[in-house]
Design a protein around this motif. Structure first.
Motif, short mmCIF file in Angstrom:
data_model
loop_
_atom_site.label_atom_id
_atom_site.label_comp_id
_atom_site.label_asym_id
_atom_site.label_seq_id
_atom_site.Cartn_x
_atom_site.Cartn_y
_atom_site.Cartn_z
N GLY A 30 0.81 -1.21 0.00
CA GLY A 30 0.00 0.00 0.00
C GLY A 30 0.85 1.26 0.00
N ILE A 31 0.17 2.38 0.14
CA ILE A 31 0.79 3.70 0.12
C ILE A 31 0.68 4.32 1.50
N ALA A 32 1.78 4.86 1.99
CA ALA A 32 1.77 5.57 3.27
C ALA A 32 2.46 6.91 3.12
N ILE A 33 2.06 7.85 3.96
CA ILE A 33 2.76 9.13 4.09
C ILE A 33 3.22 9.22 5.54
N ASP A 34 4.53 9.24 5.71
CA ASP A 34 5.12 9.37 7.04
C ASP A 34 5.31 10.86 7.31
N LEU A 35 4.48 11.43 8.18
CA LEU A 35 4.62 12.84 8.55
C LEU A 35 5.63 12.96 9.68
N THR A 36 6.55 13.91 9.53
CA THR A 36 7.62 14.10 10.49
C THR A 36 7.68 15.55 10.93
N LEU A 37 7.68 15.77 12.23
CA LEU A 37 7.87 17.13 12.76
C LEU A 37 9.38 17.37 12.80
N ARG A 38 9.90 17.95 11.72
CA ARG A 38 11.35 18.01 11.53
C ARG A 38 12.03 18.85 12.59
N ASP A 39 11.41 19.96 12.98
CA ASP A 39 12.03 20.81 14.00
C ASP A 39 12.12 20.08 15.33
N VAL A 40 11.06 19.38 15.69
CA VAL A 40 11.04 18.63 16.95
C VAL A 40 12.04 17.48 16.90
N GLN A 41 12.06 16.76 15.77
CA GLN A 41 12.98 15.65 15.61
C GLN A 41 14.44 16.11 15.72
N ASN A 42 14.78 17.19 15.03
CA ASN A 42 16.16 17.68 15.06
C ASN A 42 16.58 18.10 16.45
N ASP A 43 15.68 18.75 17.18
CA ASP A 43 15.99 19.18 18.54
C ASP A 43 16.24 17.99 19.46
N LEU A 44 15.38 16.97 19.33
CA LEU A 44 15.53 15.78 20.17
C LEU A 44 16.79 15.00 19.82
N LYS A 45 17.10 14.92 18.53
CA LYS A 45 18.32 14.21 18.11
C LYS A 45 19.57 14.89 18.68
N LYS A 46 19.59 16.22 18.68
CA LYS A 46 20.74 16.95 19.22
C LYS A 46 20.94 16.65 20.70
N LYS A 47 19.85 16.41 21.40
CA LYS A 47 19.91 16.13 22.84
C LYS A 47 20.09 14.65 23.14
N GLY A 48 20.13 13.82 22.08
CA GLY A 48 20.28 12.38 22.27
C GLY A 48 19.04 11.72 22.84
N LEU A 49 17.87 12.32 22.59
CA LEU A 49 16.62 11.81 23.14
C LEU A 49 15.80 11.09 22.07
N PRO A 50 14.91 10.19 22.47
CA PRO A 50 14.03 9.54 21.51
C PRO A 50 13.15 10.57 20.79
N TRP A 51 12.74 10.26 19.55
CA TRP A 51 11.96 11.25 18.80
C TRP A 51 10.61 10.73 18.31
N GLU A 52 9.99 9.83 19.11
CA GLU A 52 8.66 9.34 18.75
C GLU A 52 7.61 10.45 18.68
N VAL A 53 7.76 11.48 19.51
CA VAL A 53 6.75 12.56 19.48
C VAL A 53 6.80 13.33 18.17
N ALA A 54 7.91 13.20 17.43
CA ALA A 54 8.02 13.85 16.12
C ALA A 54 7.51 12.96 15.00
N LYS A 55 7.29 11.68 15.29
CA LYS A 55 6.92 10.71 14.26
C LYS A 55 5.58 10.02 14.51
N GLY A 56 5.18 9.88 15.76
CA GLY A 56 4.03 9.04 16.08
C GLY A 56 2.79 9.76 16.53
N PHE A 57 2.73 11.06 16.32
CA PHE A 57 1.56 11.83 16.77
C PHE A 57 0.30 11.42 15.99
N ASP A 58 -0.85 11.72 16.55
CA ASP A 58 -2.12 11.41 15.88
C ASP A 58 -2.15 12.03 14.48
N SER A 59 -2.56 11.23 13.50
CA SER A 59 -2.70 11.62 12.08
C SER A 59 -1.37 11.66 11.34
#
Length: 218
Positions: free
Chosen positions: A96-125
């Motif tokens: 099938g077809i999927a669209i993975d929506l990513t909160l790039r600003d949130v993801q980048n900030d969490l990556k810099k801090k060495g933290l998990p970034w599920e909140v940037a990838k797994g939010f509703d919708s």
């Protein structure tokens, strides 16, 4: 609970978990300035992240930079753990077809801090998902064109032939970590061309042989 189906059949599947593969297209890795990983990068979206065709993406108020990523989705048809690559395709019920929506600003900030970034990838919708075409109706899932438009502008134009890790290797690696169950969905990564979407946008994602998926951004 989210239920998907195989097009043209009465069969439905209750989706369990959505297992995603990051950094699986070299040009996408380059456009984000990431390193090529030694092994597949795996993360999970909850089933509550899924929306269907014609529904609306809701960007959380804690982000100002939400990006689209078109991906080939795999529907798991039977249980599997430590699946050998040679047997992997037998575990796929459909594509099938999927669209993975990513909160790039949130993801980048969490990556810099060495933290998990599920909140940037797994939010509703965050996971618009089409219904699935039966696996035996797709000649070669490693030769499918992928395209994504935002408001009629072509943003992504790639092919599954560009994947670094092919589907058997993906299932083998994921099933070493997570038991795969009937109804689980796997996202296989995105080609280059990812970019922002904002309220009022209309997104159309198309994969050769699989049709189209269209959603709005609220």
């Amino acid at each position: 609970m989210y239920t998907t189906r195989l097009i043209g059949t009465p069969r439905t599947y209750r989706v369990g978990k959505v297992v995603c593969l990051g950094r699986n297209y070299s040009e996408h890795i380059a456009e984000l300035g990431n390193a090529v990983p030694d092994r597949p990068v795996i993360f999970i979206k909850p089933a509550t992240s899924i929306i269907g065709a014609g529904e609306e993406i809701v960007i959380p108020d804690y982000s100002q930079d939400c990006h689209h990523e078109i991906e080939l989705a795999l529907l798991i048809g039977k249980w599997g753990k430590n699946i050998p690559a040679a047997e992997a395709m037998n575990h796929i019920a459909g594509f099938g077809i999927a669209i993975d929506l990513t909160l790039r600003d949130v993801q980048n900030d969490l990556k810099k801090k060495g933290l998990p970034w599920e909140v940037a990838k797994g939010f509703d919708s965050s996971c618009p998902l089409s219904d699935f075409v039966a696996a035996n109706q797709v000649a070669d899932p490693h030769q499918l064109g992928l395209k994504l438009w935002v408001n009629g502008e072509l943003r992504q134009n790639g092919n599954t032939a560009q994947m670094i890790h092919r589907i058997p290797a993906i299932l083998q690696e994921i099933s070493r970590v997570f038991t795969l169950e009937e109804g689980d969905v796997i996202l296989t990564g995105t080609p280059s061309g990812v970019g922002p979407v904002v309220s009022g946008d209309w997104i159309k994602a198309e994969i050769e042989q699989l049709g189209c998926l269209e959603v709005a951004v609220r």
